[in-house]
Scaffold this active site. Structure first.
Site, mmCIF file in Angstrom:
data_model
loop_
_atom_site.group_PDB
_atom_site.id
_atom_site.type_symbol
_atom_site.label_atom_id
_atom_site.label_comp_id
_atom_site.label_asym_id
_atom_site.label_seq_id
_atom_site.Cartn_x
_atom_site.Cartn_y
_atom_site.Cartn_z
ATOM 1 C CD GLU A 1 -3.037 -0.795 0.146
ATOM 2 O OE1 GLU A 1 -3.529 0.342 0.036
ATOM 3 O OE2 GLU A 1 -3.345 -1.739 -0.613
ATOM 4 C CB SER B 1 -53.166 -32.440 35.964
ATOM 5 O OG SER B 1 -54.435 -32.950 35.618
#
Length: 816
Positions: free
Chosen positions: A87, A462
């Site tokens: 770069e 139940s």
């Protein structure tokens, strides 16, 4: 000649002055609009939200940007050399702008008429990435240059590089070099090879064009060019250069791998964080620690998988998910790539049917064997209550080209299976604080994100009866009170409607003790208790457990569990039975930390006070639920650490003696009632209750000891029967056992401590009264001191509390 020289001299001076004036004018014009470079020192990079188990294992990560910021000192020197070679090889020497690069870019523009490169240095890219847009214009480039000059004056080269490598986009949602190393190689940038460093260093120029996953040829060319630059610049020797060139391009897509399979927990944590912090939750690098330990969650996952698979296989094989006969291996591989693993069940395509089993192609492209013994369960499914004849060979089950599901066992072998059609939910809470210790919202989160543990409102059957019995025990009834288990008819004369409730076996036992009625789950007893106590009064009592009154029907069917409640609500209510009478609120997030490790939130839920059994009959003061929030600070603040808070105390909502007696009654459900299968766990401190609704559309089991409260539900998303002989004790209880057994393994038995004010007296089994020394078959029963029954001599011919109603009673239906 002299005049000509003077002309050129003054022309040059004028040109230089014009250039200086132009630059100065541009600087004076643009500089007021330039941002402060000082802000770079405190820049907040976007970091995803991470969710962890209570023991620090990763559950999930949320956020569009995958980023793992790294310090400059942690960056391998060879990577810095690779990056600069690619770069900006003059980075260490220039002052933010490289004139030669700018001139090269200008020359390319003049020659082609198009912008080829921007001539940007790394410093200029930092200026653009943090402060500017990607617009291609001379004004933006001028701003970029001016900012680069400022950045070079105020930051060191190391600081500039650190900002750059953490900010840049490198493809596949990876921002920053460490995230890129994780995405492409599954490891940190500190651990990758030289060739891999060069590949990552080549991505900033064009993340899509040089992506090793999308364009491996171009990526390799770019990588090799960078390696050549490094060799030419003397950054690596020839041996390293040649070895890196020879290394294959071994990049592949790696996603952050959760260490704990808890997607429903992760989604709950994500939703709560967004509620607290909004969209910032995804970008601020927050770390969330949940209350869920990894080991209990994995136990819950296995219990639900096995329970649903066992249920499903009891009802037969529904056939392959699809058929692809006559295809090539390549075509089969393509079809498998479109399939997902669901609930741990892997997709595979049958390639060969043999006498000893199947040969199948799995998603990894390998062929494996499925043994015939794992297929013998696969009787053809006809309907929920009927299956075809048992298969005699693998050919009766599968054909070449069938898309089937397989379970991979611990030894790597494969077991023939199918994705269950039924669903399940499991919730486990710490009864002393409400901390969620395990949660499964369905068979597979990939199959359906619907969290049945939190969202599915179903009738508990139940398993709701203990709340009715608790109300009765707090209304003067005792475990030995006799209630008539006999037919009763409710008539609504205005519409000529009759309701005749019955027990599941359609039998009636006559006068029966409350303890026995509970463990035998007698419906008529529950109805008579609710009728005697009054519906409104009972609903007010039950609502104290945290239930919404809107979900509780105002009629006698409430006694049979016709309320619509989620598994989480049931587990929360049952926690009061397990903790001695206190109301807790379930919570999931234990701690929230900032990106810097600062604590932003610590849970402070109302907890059961230690030693509460010593004052079981007293009410503790109600305490507000702490949010861990700093007073006056908005929910989305990341800047302040909450001040320490005093522990919050849970509110006592029922008498601790009531829960102690009820627990002993629920222990009998396991010892001699509908939950007897749980005796296989070999523990005496377990209490629980089954639940099954009409036509077996919902199956439940809730149970506990003093360590865990666990509720399990099994059913279909669109209610339909689970089948004959499928009840809470057959469909839900095995899942509950599959969790509680391993979760409690190695833990000492932990029954509730007996509170003061409890008496144990011998009772006459016929009358429910205190037994004399000569009473045959007398047994010991628990009572509150003020509710102890009188003896026969004291009562004479009177009746005990809860004495039976006439067996032929007909009741106006306005009560129903």
């Amino acid at each position: 000649m002299i005049r000509l020289l003077k002309f050129f001299w003054w022309s040059s001076v004028a040109a230089i002055c014009a250039l200086v004036l132009g630059v100065s004018g541009a600087f004076l014009y643009l500089s007021p609009n330039l941002p402060s470079v000082d802000s770079l020192r405190s820049i907040q990079l976007q970091i995803p939200l991470k969710v962890f188990s209570s023991d620090g294992k990763l559950i999930a990560e949320f956020g569009e940007m995958r980023r793992s910021p790294i310090r400059f000192s942690e960056i391998p020197p060879q990577f810095i050399q690779a990056l600069l070679s690619a770069e900006d090889d003059n980075f260490l020497n220039h002052y933010g702008v490289d004139p030669s690069s700018l001139m090269r870019a200008a020359t390319q523009l003049v020659k082609t008429g198009h912008i080829q490169t921007g001539g940007s240095t790394i410093t200029m890219q930092v200026a653009k990435n943090f402060f500017l847009t990607s617009e291609r214009s001379f004004s933006r480039k001028t701003n970029e240059i001016l900012l680069a000059l400022q950045i070079e004056r105020e930051l060191t080269k190391d600081e500039i590089l650190e900002l750059y490598v953490n900010k840049i986009y490198l493809g596949n949602r990876a921002y920053g070099i460490d995230a890129a190393a994780q995405v492409y190689y599954g490891k940190s940038i500190r651990d990758v090879s030289l060739a891999q460093m060069a590949m990552i260093a080549g991505l900033p120029k064009a993340p899509s064009r040089f992506n090793p996953l999308a364009n491996p040829v171009r990526a390799k060319e770019r990588r090799d060019w960078i390696l050549g630059r490094m060799y030419k610049l003397g950054k690596i020797d020839e041996a390293s250069y040649q070895a890196a060139l020879a290394e294959p391009l071994n990049a592949r897509y790696h996603v952050p791998t959760p260490e704990v399979n808890a997607p429903f927990v992760a989604e709950m944590a994500r939703a709560e964080m967004v509620g607290r912090y909004g969209s910032d939750a995804y970008t601020e690098g927050l770390r969330v620690t949940t209350t869920v330990p990894s080991d209990t969650q994995e136990i819950a996952n296995k219990a639900v998988l096995k329970g649903l698979t066992d249920y499903d296989q009891r009802h037969g094989y529904r056939g392959p998910e699809a058929r692809f006969p006559g295809r090539t291996v390549a075509a089969w591989t393509h079809e498998l790539a479109r399939q997902r693993t669901l609930g741990g069940l892997e997709p595979a395509i049958v390639t060969r049917v043999e006498k000893t089993g199947l040969q199948v192609l799995t998603r990894n492209g390998k062929e494996q064997t499925v043994a015939w013994d794992t297929m013998k369960w696969a009787r053809p499914f006809i309907n929920t209550n009927a299956q075809g004849r048992a298969p005699q060979s693998p050919a009766d089950v599968a054909q070449v080209g069938d898309l089937v599901r397989l379970q991979r066992l611990d030894d790597g072998s494969l077991k023939f299976s199918q994705v269950p059609s039924a669903q399940s939910a499991l919730v486990t809470l710490d009864p002393t604080s409400g901390a969620i210790r395990a949660l499964v919202g369905g068979f597979s989160f990939e199959q359906s994100n619907y969290n049945r543990a939190m969202q599915a409102k179903r009738q508990p059957g139940s398993s709701f009866k203990p709340f009715i019995y608790s109300a009765a025990l707090d209304s003067g009834y005792t475990a030995s009170s006799l209630v008539n288990d006999a037919p009763i008819v409710f008539v609504d004369e205005s519409v000529d409607k009759v309701w005749r409730p019955k027990n599941d076996t359609n039998t009636f036992l006559g006068p029966i003790r409350m303890r026995e009625a509970l463990y035998k789950s007698r419906n008529l007893v529950s109805i008579r208790l609710l009728q005697a106590m009054g519906i409104d009064r009972t609903i007010d009592y039950i609502a104290k457990f945290g239930f919404n009154k809107q979900d509780l029907p105002r009629n006698l069917s409430l006694a049979l569990g016709t309320a619509t409640l989620t598994p989480m609500e049931i587990a929360t209510g049952w926690s009061t039975f397990a903790n001695g009478g206190y109301k807790i609120s379930p919570y999931l997030i234990d701690r929230i930390e900032s990106r810097n490790g600062e604590t932003l939130f610590t849970a402070n839920p109302p907890r059961v006070p230690q030693g509460s059994e010593d004052n079981a009959g007293l009410a503790a003061p109600e305490q507000p639920i702490s949010t861990g929030q700093v007073p006056g600070e908005p929910a989305g603040s990341f800047d302040q650490t909450p001040a320490p808070q005093a522990p919050a105390v849970a509110e006592r909502i029922i008498d601790g003696r009531t829960t102690y007696i009820l627990t002993s009654m629920l222990q009998d459900v396991i010892k001699r009632g509908t939950g007897r299968r749980a005796l296989a766990l070999g523990r005496t401190d377990l209490a629980g209750k089954t639940g099954t609704t009409n036509e077996s559309k919902d199956a439940w089991f809730s149970g506990y000891n003093a360590d865990y409260v666990t509720t399990v539900w099994v059913g279909f998303d669109q209610p339909e029967t689970l089948g004959r002989r499928e009840y809470g004790g057959t469909a839900a209880l095995p899942i509950w056992m599959g969790f509680m057994g391993p979760a409690l393994q190695g833990r000492p038995e932990h029954p509730p401590a007996q509170p003061e004010g409890i008496l144990s007296l011998r009772v006459d089994p016929v009358s429910g009264r205190a037994a004399s020394a000569s009473t045959p078959n007398a047994y010991f029963e628990l009572f509150k001191a003020e509710d102890s029954p009188p003896s026969v001599d004291e009562l004479g011919n009177g009746t005990a509390p809860g004495s039976p109603l006439p067996a032929d009673e007909t009741t106006p239906m306005d009560l129903f």
